[in-house]
Structures are given as structure tokens and as C-alpha cells.
Design an enzyme around this catalytic site. Sequence first.
Site, short mmCIF file in Angstrom:
data_model
loop_
_atom_site.label_atom_id
_atom_site.label_comp_id
_atom_site.label_asym_id
_atom_site.label_seq_id
_atom_site.Cartn_x
_atom_site.Cartn_y
_atom_site.Cartn_z
N ASP A 171 -21.27 -15.71 41.68
CA ASP A 171 -21.09 -16.43 40.54
C ASP A 171 -22.29 -17.41 40.46
O ASP A 171 -21.70 -18.65 40.04
CB ASP A 171 -19.70 -16.83 40.03
CG ASP A 171 -18.86 -15.69 40.12
OD1 ASP A 171 -19.28 -14.26 39.65
OD2 ASP A 171 -17.62 -16.07 40.59
N GLU A 201 -18.01 -10.97 30.17
CA GLU A 201 -17.76 -12.25 31.03
C GLU A 201 -19.09 -12.93 31.06
O GLU A 201 -19.95 -12.46 30.62
CB GLU A 201 -17.08 -11.98 32.58
CG GLU A 201 -17.80 -10.97 33.28
CD GLU A 201 -17.32 -10.64 34.46
OE1 GLU A 201 -16.49 -11.30 34.87
OE2 GLU A 201 -17.86 -9.83 35.36
#
Length: 474
Positions: free
Chosen positions: A27, A216
Site C-alpha cells: 500500500d 478500495e
Amino acid sequence: MTFQLNQAIGKVPSNGNPVVANRYGADPYALIFGDRVYLYMTNDALEYDGNGVVKENTYSSINKIAVISSSDLVNWTDHGEIAVAGPDGAAKWATQSWAPAAVHKVIDGKDTFFLYFANNASGIGVLSSDSPVGPWVDPIGEALILRSTPGVEDVTWLFDPAVLVDDDGKGYIYFGGGVPEEEYAEPGTARVMKLGDDMTSVVGTAEVIPAPFMFEDAGIHKREGVYYYTYCSNFYDGERPEGSPPAGEIAYMTSDKPMGPWTYHETILKNPGYFFGVSGNNHHAIFEFHDVWYIAYHAQTLSKAQGIANGYRSTHLNRLIHNEDGSIQNIEADYKGVQQIKFLSPYQRIQAETIGWSAGVNTETGAALGERRVSGIDNGDWIGLSGVDFNKGAVAFSASVISLEGGGTIELHLDDPAGLLIGELLVPAANGTEKQMELKTEVSGAEGTRDLYLVFTGKTRSELFKLVSWQFME
């Protein structure tokens, strides 16, 4: 004991991806400050079952954020982990820290840094610091965004923040994700909200970003007056309307205002499985550095090379190109990565945890605040540095080391771990007590711009020594 060079795993010379091979990092989010790129990453760490076998990553115990930085985009300095959540973290109210976002803002004439993170999928917190590497504190002692925040009551997953400080100094936070039951095409779970001038409060009501097939991974960047909202599409396996994003890809929308309205365009980065043969979630960040645009994203390449691709992810970098009309070209993810944008000077002090490629070594935090060093040094391990500019030549090499019972030698090679030997530095074994010492040796043959390899050799099977920093002399 015979000497045999250990092999690089994951990131191999001369590739740039994954960006580091001595740790995982998922991420990714980029912060530019002081002529360096700082990458903040979810600190993926191996989980084991009762038999000691690596199991699927559950993310449930991740409460740290990893930080690395670089000025050349190939050699990366490992700054270690930020203790974010849990009893030992800055935000003791939180249990996890996922998907960080970092931003810099000058407040009252002072450089201030903010690190936003997801407390699993139940809320978003913020830490602050006067340095991009900390130490960090929790300025509000609670979550920044919760279910009680206006406009987010129906967001399935309150996570994955991205933050923009606009040209006028105003801040905005983008977040959200998830798929309400059977609402795949228009989940309605992406949000944007104004931040207060202090960057640690929110203002007004969060507004919906109508992102098709949203799943997301909020992203935001601004270029030539256009705001680009980017995100990962969901994994719905049914029929999609023409023009919809395929499953698990990075898509983008644009607007002429930071809060919309937004226009959907297309996807720009396929799922990691398309490029690397191991699928999973897709997460990214887009940033500009020295007038060139890049995309950071993650893939399970390191864990795949280790034979344990069970959800343990590593950060990659590739170029991102905007067309003249503002559209974004498809990104070709690969192992090669990006070009080194400046040479590394060996005549200034280099922290040992600055690594282009490596075999076998780890990094750890030392006793001094913020000090890092290379550890886990065994016979045959090595560190490689890309594009080291020796100019007219080096005559000596010095290193700060911590002696251990093993002791050994640092061999200095050019262009390959088994390349031209230009010098050797003997590290004596500790005589009962570990101690840090500065050692020096003569070198010859180091001229021009070359790759440099520090190869570690020793006669014991135990850890040889620890390396803190090094430097050449002209």
C-alpha cells in the site's frame, strides 16, 4: 569454512523492482521533501501456523508503517518502522495501521508532517511530526474519521486514505471502499472531505465520489489544474457494462475541482497477476519527482521469489505518462523499474541501510534514537549500490562497524559481487564485549561511475558484525 556468494532474491541486479528486498512493504504512498522521495508502506510481516509454516497474510496484527527513502529512485535507505497502533504505538486507541498516506504542510512557519492511516476498516487516524521519519505523536488522541463523521455512515470500509494539500494550502482527504450487498456497479463508498487548516480535523460533510465498480485504494494527484482521483476496481465476476473498469485494476476519474464533480475515464494499471503471475489486491500512489511522474504500487514478487506468495506484498515503481490531452497512458509494470536519476556520491557519509541490491542481510534499529544499521551479516552476504560516482578515483575506505564474536572482512568489488576487488577492510572479532569502531583501509582502482558491492566474508557460522555507515576518501 568455504566462501560462497549468496544470491539476491526478489530484487536482482540491475533491476529496480521490487524497490527493496530486505523487507516487505504494501500500500505505498509517496511524500516528496528535501530532494528525497519517502515511501510509507503497510508493514507486511510473515505469519506462521502452529507448525511454523508461513500462512496466508491476515493483516490482523499489522500495527506499524515502514518507511524508506531515496534521492535517486534505485538506492533506498531503510528508516525502519513507525510504531503506529497498539500499546506501544503513538495511537494507543487503534489496533491496526494499514494503507498510510503522508503529506507535508508549513504551519505557522514550521515544516509539519502528517501520517494518516487506517485502523483496519473501521476508521482513519492521523499522526504528526516535525520530520518525515519521526518521531511521531498522536495530536488528537482519537480517530480523525469514524462512523459518526457526517457523510460516511454508509461507507462499507472506512480506510485507504489519500491526502492533497492544494496550491492554496487547503487540505482534502479521500477515502473509503467496499461493496454493499449486490451494489457492485455503483457501490457509492468512495468519499472526499475537507480537512481543517490544522490537518488534524475534518470540516463539513464527506461527499460521494461516484466511482464505477469502486473497491478500495484512494489516490489523488493534481496536474495542470486537473485533479485525478484514482482507485482500485472491485472483483465482481459478472457481466459489466461497456466502458466499465475490469476487476482489480487501477482506474481514474478527473475534475477541475478537488471535490468534484468527477468524470470517469478508464483503467491505467492491470492487476499484478497480469504482469507477475501472482494476483491479489492492487494498491497505488502517483507522484511527481523532478518533473517526472511515477506510480508506486505493490505486488507479491519478493514473497513469490521466496516461495511464500501468501499475500505478502512489496512496493514497485514505474513511470507514469500523461498525454498532451491530460489522459494517462497504460502502465507497463515490470521488474526493470525506473532509471536512476542521479549518481550516488561515495565521498559523503552513507548510512549502511542504503541499499540498491542485497543478499542475506537485514536492518535493525540501534540503541541511539533513530539509528539504523545493517544486521544479519553472514559469510557470503552482500550489499550492492547502483551508480556510484568515484570521479577521478578513491584512495581509502572507512566504515563504522559494531564488532561481534564472529568478525570478518568487508570486500569492496566493482560492477558485480565477484567483480574487480578494489580493497578489503578487516573487522576484528569482539573480545567479549561488542563495541562500535571506525576502521579504515586503502583502496585502488575505483574510478568513474560504477556499481559498488560490499561483500562480507568470515570464518564462523554466526553473525560476523553489524555495519552502521561507510565512506570513501578521494
